[in-house]
Design an enzyme around this catalytic site. Sequence first.
Site, PDB file in Angstrom:
ATOM      1  N   ASP A  29       3.412   9.437  -0.845  1.00 28.03           N
ATOM      2  CA  ASP A  29       2.230   8.646  -0.479  1.00 28.03           C
ATOM      3  C   ASP A  29       2.049   7.524  -1.489  1.00 28.03           C
ATOM      4  O   ASP A  29       2.246   7.742  -2.696  1.00 28.03           O
ATOM      5  CB  ASP A  29       0.982   9.555  -0.523  1.00 28.03           C
ATOM      6  CG  ASP A  29      -0.018   9.214   0.565  1.00 28.03           C
ATOM      7  OD1 ASP A  29      -0.077   8.038   0.978  1.00 28.03           O
ATOM      8  OD2 ASP A  29      -0.761  10.114   0.993  1.00 28.03           O
ATOM      9  N   HIS A  42       0.834  -1.208   0.000  1.00 29.26           N
ATOM     10  CA  HIS A  42       0.000   0.000   0.000  1.00 29.26           C
ATOM     11  C   HIS A  42       0.870   1.261   0.000  1.00 29.26           C
ATOM     12  O   HIS A  42       0.402   2.334  -0.351  1.00 29.26           O
ATOM     13  CB  HIS A  42      -0.913   0.010   1.233  1.00 29.26           C
ATOM     14  CG  HIS A  42      -2.001  -1.018   1.140  1.00 29.26           C
ATOM     15  ND1 HIS A  42      -3.307  -0.690   0.816  1.00 29.26           N
ATOM     16  CD2 HIS A  42      -1.982  -2.360   1.282  1.00 29.26           C
ATOM     17  CE1 HIS A  42      -4.032  -1.800   0.787  1.00 29.26           C
ATOM     18  NE2 HIS A  42      -3.256  -2.826   1.068  1.00 29.26           N
TER      19      HIS A  42
HETATM   20  C1  GDG Z   1      -2.251   3.824   3.193  1.00 28.16           C
HETATM   21  C2  GDG Z   1      -1.183   4.452   2.284  1.00 28.16           C
HETATM   22  C3  GDG Z   1      -2.812   4.342   0.392  1.00 28.16           C
HETATM   23  C4  GDG Z   1      -8.635   9.924   7.627  1.00 28.16           C
HETATM   24  N1  GDG Z   1      -8.990  10.630   8.714  1.00 28.16           N
HETATM   25  C5  GDG Z   1     -10.227  10.202   9.044  1.00 28.16           C
HETATM   26  C6  GDG Z   1     -10.614   9.210   8.145  1.00 28.16           C
HETATM   27  N2  GDG Z   1      -9.618   9.062   7.285  1.00 28.16           N
HETATM   28  C7  GDG Z   1      -9.673   8.130   6.155  1.00 28.16           C
HETATM   29  C8  GDG Z   1      -9.702   8.870   4.841  1.00 28.16           C
HETATM   30  C9  GDG Z   1      -9.165   7.798   3.905  1.00 28.16           C
HETATM   31  C10 GDG Z   1      -8.186   7.047   4.798  1.00 28.16           C
HETATM   32  O1  GDG Z   1      -8.527   7.322   6.149  1.00 28.16           O
HETATM   33  C11 GDG Z   1      -6.753   7.522   4.582  1.00 28.16           C
HETATM   34  O2  GDG Z   1      -6.280   6.904   3.432  1.00 28.16           O
HETATM   35  P1  GDG Z   1      -5.043   7.449   2.611  1.00 28.16           P
HETATM   36  O3  GDG Z   1      -4.939   6.683   1.365  1.00 28.16           O
HETATM   37  O4  GDG Z   1      -5.236   8.904   2.377  1.00 28.16           O
HETATM   38  O5  GDG Z   1      -3.748   7.281   3.530  1.00 28.16           O
HETATM   39  P2  GDG Z   1      -3.123   6.151   4.532  1.00 28.16           P
HETATM   40  O6  GDG Z   1      -3.914   5.998   5.762  1.00 28.16           O
HETATM   41  O7  GDG Z   1      -1.713   6.571   4.748  1.00 28.16           O
HETATM   42  O8  GDG Z   1      -3.199   4.776   3.713  1.00 28.16           O
HETATM   43  C12 GDG Z   1      -1.841   5.240   1.177  1.00 28.16           C
HETATM   44  C13 GDG Z   1      -3.739   3.600   1.317  1.00 28.16           C
HETATM   45  O9  GDG Z   1      -3.037   2.921   2.361  1.00 28.16           O
HETATM   46  C14 GDG Z   1      -4.592   2.571   0.577  1.00 28.16           C
HETATM   47  O10 GDG Z   1      -3.811   1.702  -0.140  1.00 28.16           O
HETATM   48  O11 GDG Z   1      -3.581   5.149  -0.467  1.00 28.16           O
HETATM   49  O12 GDG Z   1      -0.882   5.770   0.309  1.00 28.16           O
HETATM   50  O13 GDG Z   1      -0.291   5.284   3.041  1.00 28.16           O
HETATM   51  O14 GDG Z   1     -10.178   6.916   3.525  1.00 28.16           O
HETATM   52  O15 GDG Z   1     -10.998   9.290   4.567  1.00 28.16           O
HETATM   53  N3  GDG Z   1     -11.804   8.579   8.193  1.00 28.16           N
HETATM   54  C15 GDG Z   1     -12.653   8.943   9.195  1.00 28.16           C
HETATM   55  N4  GDG Z   1     -12.326   9.900  10.113  1.00 28.16           N
HETATM   56  C16 GDG Z   1     -11.137  10.545  10.080  1.00 28.16           C
HETATM   57  O16 GDG Z   1     -10.880  11.411  10.914  1.00 28.16           O
HETATM   58  N5  GDG Z   1     -13.844   8.352   9.263  1.00 28.16           N
END
Ligand code: GDG
Length: 482
Positions: A364, A156
């Site tokens: 990322d 990821h």
């Molecule tokens: C890893 C990789 C890759 C965030 N704050 C809240 C919340 N979130 C949710 C967002 C989004 C998720 O969490 C974050 O996903 P990201 O992809 O932006 O980043 P990582 O957590 O670092 O994820 C990344 C991912 O895995 C998938 O393969 O894209 O690069 O690092 O869905 O909305 N959700 C809620 N409250 C929050 O305060 N409900």
Amino acid sequence: MTRLVVVSNRVADPGAGQASGGLAVCLLDAMRDRGGMWFGWNGQLVADENEIAASCSRYGRCTLMTIPLTERDHREFYLGFSNQVLWPIHHYRLDLAHFTLEAAEGYRRVNARFADVLAPHLHRSDLIWVHDYQLIPLGAELRSRGVGNEIGFFFHIPFPPPEVLTAVPEYEWLVSSLLEYDLVGFQTAADHANFCRFVCEFLDGQKVSPDTLRVSGKYLKSGVFPVGIDVESFVAMAQDPAAIKRIQRRERNDKRRIYAIGVDRLDYSKGLPEKFRAFRRLLDSYPDNSKPVTLIQVASPTRDDLKAYIDIRHELEALSGKINGRFGDFDWTPLRYIHRSVARETLAVHYRASRIGLVTPLRDGMNLVAKEYIAAQDVADPGVLILSRFAGAAEDLQEALIVNPYDIDEVAHAMRRAIEMPKEERIERHRMLMKRIRQRDACNWMRSFLRALRSCRGHLRGKLVLTTPLAIANAPAKRVTG
Ligand code: GDG
């Protein structure tokens, strides 16, 4: 139908309703609908290894099987090797990597334990899919216990170039253990190219076709499988009538405001201090008070017992205080900084109400927030996505305003451009972006990876002994943030 067995460090808690973290978000929906088994850590800690026992629960059509970690595992495997060696190095932050032999030992130990617990519950026809950097050697551990099934692995997070990766003291063992999988998947073509380069230059492998490597007589498939979101469910969430009413109420009271939104785990890879500085530069360079911009930044807590995370939290608190102190007014708080996790529905509504989606990580794997922001927009009057060129999502989402997140003048300028962008241009960019996130949604990601995995020939290395009944236990609860 073959049963899908997913393994990740952490199994999401469907009851929590606020999964902050991309892996949990993208797997939870997919597993609920597809069914199968999901195995991993339940987020709880126990004092001693003797207290570790598996628990089972149901989520939709899926069985969740979890175990706790010991406090020592948590320190060495999770906080230590996973999050103070692999996470920083895979995000090109050699300056933040901190290696100890105990941590490396803990990493091997927990991967071996995962294999010990999981192997007896596998069926011969299961398709096994292991996720992310905490579990790189799990495939090799399963093989050494006679598991001959097809096993796939997905990164990821980014896969750095060999020059960076070789800073991991255990890198050769780690990458070699990836060769025990049938298929290794990456978010972007750049990550995949880095991996192939490593295998060819450091392990004496050869690329025999675009998706096949040969190393010491063994074949490994690898490829690019960009993660997506469940687009339609996000569209529906953002169109909830009660939510729309709330936005309209806010707009009535707040006609002159323009909102920008950022949603990130509070992680140094997400570029939050740089984002705050770019926002300050916008306020400094364009002191046009007719349309004051408000930045809403949700920074959900994560790994908050590590020094690097405590430091960045302090930095953000100081920066947001300075910005609000300098620019704020009786009726305007320029930066709303929210350091807690909020409900997913609330995020969807605020994405929709924001003219700018500010997604500016320094590095990322993909970044799902960028895709969620696009899905939540009103097609007749959409906002503008500003996206870091160092997010995996930028490989595909070229109609966003692509920026260098280190260049705060460039990001401030892009924000200004987004504020002034004519509606026709916003609609056209958004139309293209919607098309792209629909083409590569969560379902497509899962389907294409599993199709590729199924087409790999199984290793057939041994017979499995099946299935002892599960020890259902309720380990003493001590929950930690993921
Ligand atoms: C890893 C990789 C890759 C965030 N704050 C809240 C919340 N979130 C949710 C967002 C989004 C998720 O969490 C974050 O996903 P990201 O992809 O932006 O980043 P990582 O957590 O670092 O994820 C990344 C991912 O895995 C998938 O393969 O894209 O690069 O690092 O869905 O909305 N959700 C809620 N409250 C929050 O305060 N409900």
